[in-house]
Design a protein around this motif. Structure first.
Motif, PDB file in Angstrom:
ATOM      1  N   GLY A 110      43.637  44.076  45.875  1.00 13.64           N
ATOM      2  CA  GLY A 110      43.455  44.336  44.458  1.00 13.64           C
ATOM      3  C   GLY A 110      43.727  43.153  43.564  1.00 13.64           C
ATOM      4  O   GLY A 110      43.669  43.273  42.345  1.00 13.64           O
ATOM      5  N   ASN A 111      44.034  41.999  44.149  1.00 15.04           N
ATOM      6  CA  ASN A 111      44.262  40.799  43.348  1.00 15.04           C
ATOM      7  C   ASN A 111      43.852  39.563  44.126  1.00 15.04           C
ATOM      8  O   ASN A 111      43.543  39.629  45.317  1.00 15.04           O
ATOM      9  CB  ASN A 111      45.711  40.701  42.871  1.00 15.04           C
TER      10      ASN A 111
ATOM     11  N   ASP B  52      44.184  40.239  38.796  1.00  9.70           N
ATOM     12  CA  ASP B  52      43.642  41.400  39.511  1.00  9.70           C
ATOM     13  C   ASP B  52      42.115  41.345  39.549  1.00  9.70           C
ATOM     14  O   ASP B  52      41.488  40.580  38.808  1.00  9.70           O
ATOM     15  CB  ASP B  52      44.136  42.707  38.890  1.00  9.70           C
ATOM     16  N   THR B  53      41.529  42.169  40.407  1.00  8.62           N
ATOM     17  CA  THR B  53      40.090  42.086  40.667  1.00  8.62           C
ATOM     18  C   THR B  53      39.230  42.609  39.516  1.00  8.62           C
ATOM     19  O   THR B  53      38.004  42.480  39.584  1.00  8.62           O
ATOM     20  CB  THR B  53      39.749  42.857  41.950  1.00  8.62           C
ATOM     21  N   SER B  54      39.835  43.153  38.478  1.00 11.48           N
ATOM     22  CA  SER B  54      39.053  43.549  37.296  1.00 11.48           C
ATOM     23  C   SER B  54      38.690  42.346  36.434  1.00 11.48           C
ATOM     24  O   SER B  54      37.856  42.445  35.532  1.00 11.48           O
ATOM     25  CB  SER B  54      39.839  44.562  36.467  1.00 11.48           C
TER      26      SER B  54
END
Length: 291
Positions: free
Chosen positions: A237-238, A251-253
């Motif tokens: 997630g990161n 983070d992956t956003s």
């Protein structure tokens, strides 16, 4: 003349050259401005500098005709971050190890000072990368001289870097990471991952995958007028991003774009400073132990 100075620690053997530099500058009536971290080290090392002005890098603006960087290439990258859009000319003095960018040796410091005061030098302009995200990930310093990297975090598995070139899908790099290098940075991390060496004034970026899962994926050279954008997928997630010597986990956003910076780094080049000579001496080109 006003000269700002930033540096890192140095060896006992180098100390006499540093002291001689400050003595020479003081004899010439130079106004010396020290970064706060370097001033603290000089005081600890017992170097007399007679500087009355300190700037807090990189937040505080300083006013200088030249900036001296004393250390290795990492120190010079920090100095570029201090200077930023002011484009103050930088002299790289190598008290470190390799020294691709910091090319002035300690025993040539006096000659360098003489060249500065007598205008016996040229300005070598180097392109920078500019990184932008949906939030500030580099604390207001979104530019770098060497490279921008996207890598997995220490404990995570491989990541997937979906990469777009001017808005058009280029590739999904399934790898430990990806390096976007300037010509200046082509002799750094990119080179160790199989990337090509570019001459400093080529108008290109290099896309170099780090340990790609697909062995047919190779480094790619693109024009530096292009814009790259990235979306990263990771099981953790990161992922880790780094711009020259500055890094952080995001983070992956996070969506990231990269382009050429509007301003450049201006490096002082003395008469005996030649990039091809530097390549041969630093990479041992033409050297064979059998001869």
């Amino acid at each position: 003349m006003k000269i700002a100075i930033h540096g890192r620690n140095f060896t006992v053997q180098t100390k006499p050259f540093i002291q001689a530099m400050f003595d020479d500058l003081n004899e010439r009536g130079t106004e010396i401005q020290l970064s706060n971290t370097y001033r603290e080290f000089l005081n600890f090392a017992g170097v007399s500098h007679n500087s009355q002005t300190t700037y807090h890098a990189p937040e505080e603006v300083f006013d200088a005709d030249f900036v001296l960087s004393l250390g290795g290439d990492g120190t010079l990258l920090e100095t570029v971050a201090h200077v930023g859009a002011r484009q103050t000319p930088i002299v790289g003095i190598n008290t470190g190890r390799l020294g691709f960018l910091a090319t002035v040796s300690p025993n040539n410091i006096r000659g360098m000072i003489h060249a500065l005061f007598n205008q016996h030098f040229t300005i070598d302009e180097r392109s920078l990368v500019h990184v932008q995200a949906d939030h500030d990930i580099f604390n207001g310093i979104p530019f770098g001289l060497n490279d921008f990297t996207i890598t997995r975090t220490e404990m995570s598995s491989m990541i997937t870097v979906h990469t777009y070139l001017d808005g058009e899908f280029l590739n999904s790099y399934w790898a430990d990471g990806l390096i976007i290098s300037t010509p200046t940075g082509s002799t750094g991390y990119s080179l160790s991952c199989g990337g090509p060496v570019l001459l400093p004034h080529n108008n290109n970026f290099i896309i170099t995958p780090i340990s790609p899962h697909n062995l047919n994926v190779r480094p790619m050279i693109i024009m530096d007028t292009c814009q790259l954008s990235f979306e990263v997928a990771s099981r953790s997630g990161n992922f880790l991003v780094a711009l020259d010597s500055r890094s952080r986990t995001v983070d992956t956003s996070t969506r990231i774009t990269l382009r050429k910076e509007k301003f450049k780094a201006r490096l002082i080049k003395l008469s005996d400073d030649n990039f091809l000579n530097t390549l041969r001496s630093k990479l041992n080109w033409g050297f064979d132990v059998r001869n």
